[in-house]
Design an enzyme around this catalytic site. Sequence first.
Site, PDB file in Angstrom:
ATOM      1  N   LYS A 104       0.752  -1.000  -0.370  1.00 58.55           N
ATOM      2  CA  LYS A 104      -0.217  -0.411  -0.063  1.00 58.55           C
ATOM      3  C   LYS A 104       1.016   1.541   0.007  1.00 58.55           C
ATOM      4  O   LYS A 104       1.690   1.758   1.138  1.00 58.55           O
ATOM      5  CB  LYS A 104      -0.712  -0.024   0.684  1.00 58.55           C
ATOM      6  CG  LYS A 104      -1.957   1.038   1.040  1.00 58.55           C
ATOM      7  CD  LYS A 104      -2.844   0.605   2.568  1.00 58.55           C
ATOM      8  CE  LYS A 104      -3.603   2.004   2.802  1.00 58.55           C
ATOM      9  NZ  LYS A 104      -3.990   3.494   2.243  1.00 58.55           N
ATOM     10  N   ARG A 144      -9.442  11.300  -6.509  1.00 55.76           N
ATOM     11  CA  ARG A 144     -10.778  11.251  -5.545  1.00 55.76           C
ATOM     12  C   ARG A 144     -12.120  12.680  -5.361  1.00 55.76           C
ATOM     13  O   ARG A 144     -12.970  11.443  -5.869  1.00 55.76           O
ATOM     14  CB  ARG A 144     -10.400  10.129  -4.480  1.00 55.76           C
ATOM     15  CG  ARG A 144     -11.262   9.615  -4.066  1.00 55.76           C
ATOM     16  CD  ARG A 144     -11.231   9.610  -2.423  1.00 55.76           C
ATOM     17  NE  ARG A 144      -9.687   8.957  -2.311  1.00 55.76           N
ATOM     18  CZ  ARG A 144      -9.908   7.635  -2.365  1.00 55.76           C
ATOM     19  NH1 ARG A 144     -10.996   6.825  -2.476  1.00 55.76           N
ATOM     20  NH2 ARG A 144      -8.289   7.354  -2.257  1.00 55.76           N
ATOM     21  N   GLU A 168      -1.874   5.294  -7.294  1.00 51.28           N
ATOM     22  CA  GLU A 168      -1.402   6.004  -6.433  1.00 51.28           C
ATOM     23  C   GLU A 168      -0.066   7.030  -6.760  1.00 51.28           C
ATOM     24  O   GLU A 168       0.856   6.271  -7.586  1.00 51.28           O
ATOM     25  CB  GLU A 168      -0.645   5.281  -5.080  1.00 51.28           C
ATOM     26  CG  GLU A 168      -0.973   5.706  -4.240  1.00 51.28           C
ATOM     27  CD  GLU A 168      -2.595   5.862  -3.387  1.00 51.28           C
ATOM     28  OE1 GLU A 168      -3.463   5.360  -3.808  1.00 51.28           O
ATOM     29  OE2 GLU A 168      -2.116   6.758  -2.804  1.00 51.28           O
ATOM     30  N   LYS A 175      -2.743  -2.026   7.825  1.00 50.26           N
ATOM     31  CA  LYS A 175      -1.893  -0.511   7.942  1.00 50.26           C
ATOM     32  C   LYS A 175      -0.733  -1.536   8.702  1.00 50.26           C
ATOM     33  O   LYS A 175      -1.243  -1.980  10.224  1.00 50.26           O
ATOM     34  CB  LYS A 175      -2.627   0.644   8.543  1.00 50.26           C
ATOM     35  CG  LYS A 175      -4.487   0.848   7.873  1.00 50.26           C
ATOM     36  CD  LYS A 175      -3.462   2.594   6.995  1.00 50.26           C
ATOM     37  CE  LYS A 175      -4.010   2.791   6.593  1.00 50.26           C
ATOM     38  NZ  LYS A 175      -5.496   3.989   7.292  1.00 50.26           N
ATOM     39  N   CYS A 213      27.825  16.319  35.807  1.00 48.27           N
ATOM     40  CA  CYS A 213      27.890  16.505  36.966  1.00 48.27           C
ATOM     41  C   CYS A 213      29.856  15.843  37.306  1.00 48.27           C
ATOM     42  O   CYS A 213      29.986  15.224  36.878  1.00 48.27           O
ATOM     43  CB  CYS A 213      27.086  14.820  37.462  1.00 48.27           C
ATOM     44  SG  CYS A 213      28.096  14.678  39.099  1.00 48.27           S
ATOM     45  N   CYS A 245      30.706   9.439  39.420  1.00 48.91           N
ATOM     46  CA  CYS A 245      28.979   9.391  39.664  1.00 48.91           C
ATOM     47  C   CYS A 245      28.500   8.154  39.049  1.00 48.91           C
ATOM     48  O   CYS A 245      27.313   7.475  39.480  1.00 48.91           O
ATOM     49  CB  CYS A 245      28.317  10.517  38.750  1.00 48.91           C
ATOM     50  SG  CYS A 245      26.334  10.773  39.693  1.00 48.91           S
TER      51      CYS A 245
HETATM   52  S1  IVH Z   1      -6.573  -1.017  -3.814  1.00 44.45           S
HETATM   53  C1  IVH Z   1     -11.743   1.039  -3.132  1.00 44.45           C
HETATM   54  N1  IVH Z   1      -3.707  -0.819  -4.341  1.00 44.45           N
HETATM   55  O1  IVH Z   1      -5.023   3.461  -0.688  1.00 44.45           O
HETATM   56  C2  IVH Z   1      -9.908   1.419  -3.545  1.00 44.45           C
HETATM   57  N2  IVH Z   1      -4.943   1.077  -3.181  1.00 44.45           N
HETATM   58  O2  IVH Z   1      -6.787   2.680   2.114  1.00 44.45           O
HETATM   59  C3  IVH Z   1      -8.970   0.387  -3.945  1.00 44.45           C
HETATM   60  N3  IVH Z   1      -3.708   2.179  -2.291  1.00 44.45           N
HETATM   61  O3  IVH Z   1      -7.877   4.742  -2.173  1.00 44.45           O
HETATM   62  C4  IVH Z   1      -7.922   0.402  -4.058  1.00 44.45           C
HETATM   63  N4  IVH Z   1      -1.588   1.726  -3.293  1.00 44.45           N
HETATM   64  O4  IVH Z   1      -5.611   5.189  -2.753  1.00 44.45           O
HETATM   65  C5  IVH Z   1      -4.989  -0.384  -4.512  1.00 44.45           C
HETATM   66  N5  IVH Z   1      -1.468  -1.713  -3.960  1.00 44.45           N
HETATM   67  C6  IVH Z   1      -2.480  -0.770  -3.614  1.00 44.45           C
HETATM   68  C7  IVH Z   1      -2.707   0.822  -3.232  1.00 44.45           C
HETATM   69  C8  IVH Z   1      -3.783   1.671  -2.654  1.00 44.45           C
HETATM   70  C9  IVH Z   1      -1.760   2.829  -1.902  1.00 44.45           C
HETATM   71  C10 IVH Z   1      -4.260   3.754  -1.507  1.00 44.45           C
HETATM   72  C11 IVH Z   1      -5.597   4.110  -2.533  1.00 44.45           C
HETATM   73  C12 IVH Z   1      -7.038   3.535  -1.435  1.00 44.45           C
HETATM   74  C13 IVH Z   1      -6.262   3.286  -0.883  1.00 44.45           C
HETATM   75  C14 IVH Z   1      -7.005   2.920   1.078  1.00 44.45           C
END
Ligand code: IVH
Length: 659
Positions: free
Chosen positions: A115, A136, A172, A310, A422, A427
């Site tokens: 992610k 978005r 992204e 996360k 000190c 110490c």
């Molecule tokens: S799939 C319905 N794959 O993380 C959205 N999202 O917390 C499907 N993101 O909205 C998202 N890396 O902006 C997907 N490998 C990845 C991602 C990714 C970052 C972001 C994206 C998403 C958000 C979700």
Amino acid sequence: MTKPQAKGRITKLRQEINHHRYLYHVKDTQEISDAALDSLKHELAQLEQQFPDLITPDSPTQRVGGKPLPELRQVQHAVPMLSLQDAFSDEELSQWETRNKKIVRAAYDYFIELKIDGVAMALMYEDGILIRAATRGDGRVGEDVTHNIKTIEAIPLRLNQPHPKRLEVRGEVYLLKQDFARLNKQRAKQGLKLFANPRNIAAGSIRQLDPAVAAERPLRFFAWEITAGAVLNTRTDEYDLLQKLGFPVPPDAKLCRDLEAVSRYLIKEDKQRNRRPFLVDGAVIKINDLNISQRLGVVGKAPRGSIAYKFAAEEATTIVEDIVVQVGRTGVLTPVAHLRPVSVAGTTVSRATLHNADEIKRKDVRIGDTVIIRKAGDIIPEVVRALPKLRPPRTKPFSMPSKCPICRSPVIKEPDGVAYRCTNRNCFPVQREKILHAVGSGGFDIDGLGDKIVEQLLQAGLIKDAPDVWQLTVGDLLPLERFADKSAQKLIDEISQHKIIPLARFLAALSIPQVGTVTAQDLAREFRSLDRIRDASVEKLAGVSGVGEKIAQATYDFFRDKTVQKIIQKYETAGIRITAPETDGALSSKTFLFTGSMSDMTRDEAKQRVTALGGKVASAAGQEVDYVVVGEDAGSKADKARKMGLTIITPQQFMKMIK
Ligand code: IVH
């Protein structure tokens, strides 16, 4: 917390959160990290949960979404841009699986991708040409940022052949960590305001009206989804097709058979995420079969078929409960913040270094402050900054003590103008020896707290004296050399199992000048409680057999010392329980004298057994001695005892008596 206190705190938290939300959504800037803001929101949500009638419709917990820039053209998304449900543990992942399997009874595997911490983007292609890029926005309507997106080299302006007539790709926009650092360096030189993080730059650049700004910023892109234009069966196929069409995709994606394999992937990636050139804030776990995913549908604003795991955030907010000054090996004084325990990067943090007096002054960290704590990887936690708007009334700026908190020697400021030291060269070593003595075999007898570890703990500012060891947490130990999850847990367990101590051993642990093991036992037997020893006059102390005038005076003075009183208080706070010697033990009111060596136990062990069973140990032959235990190679003591007509027994007879 009382309700009026909660009300005050809630009001302040809301103001602070709103301030940061405004900066982020409207001004495209950031003063504190997302993780720190999340932490504040979490505290607010918890308080509101505790006092639900304090929830108001305008509370930051009651809304989602941000404001669009009015100057950018709006774009209606043909397929809504959803977000993902978050998971923070294996348990939450398995709950997600259980819920889904109730809806669609089928076997399936998972496709897992990193992610990327960036800004989501929707790209529209017609006849292979990029015609529009949109943010978005609120998920239904986004902003047209085509002019800026066209400056990003990683995004194909024309697709590779063969391509569908119309295609929508989402992904992204992000920035490399090194580019972020370089940009900020440049800005510092130019005297411009610094960016908070790479995503902040990406978001800011994309929403500019002038594409020249975006063109100057080294923005990058990873594609993660095709939402229109291709008939696909699996995420794996989607991932392959994206690459064929010319898109970069998140590296090291993997097909996993089950959640166990997913979990292994997560552990591995969490460990190496700091080494990745871009920010990774977790992983997205997607059901590989797109038909199953489709059938599962959407709940709220998130599809059921995917979930965002996360990684533990590296920053959190908490409260400074105290600032304690530590004395290091070279005598340098280091202030350490004692914190309300908070989970950061997966471990509980209760202390953080404040480095030096200048640093505290610059950050103006005070007792009572809400602060941001950072703990990245194996780094010792530090205080990033205080949030002065959340400060309680009547706090004082911190100042360094003029006397050493350990030995009371004068403290001087070093010529470099930063460090305080000190003036007593001994110490640190003296303190280290005292702690080792207290936790060692004559005192609390804690296994695993050897000299190297005690030295490290002192150096890192984690302990200042022996009672501090009961405040240590696994999170405190992990950043230190020689510690991993298991060994840290083992030591913490060992420490917590040593909270009950016989009075004589406790006296020994205190390191009272001139009071050795035998005198400690004499005192314990006579007075039977710490309070009574503490309150005894010099005369009363001197009246105990084996305690001379000098020892009595030293003991009396010792308990009048403020530092000693504080240490005893700390032992009490740590929950240490001191036990009195038994009066009706098997050896009660019997006095033993040991001479020569024994085969079954050491002489020290034998003496400890005697006192534990209510007996006394003498150091020389005298009429009060009931038994003289004569071992091998006994010397003059045995001869004297024989001459005096005392009862002589063998070590074997002694062993029988104590059984
Ligand atoms: S799939 C319905 N794959 O993380 C959205 N999202 O917390 C499907 N993101 O909205 C998202 N890396 O902006 C997907 N490998 C990845 C991602 C990714 C970052 C972001 C994206 C998403 C958000 C979700």
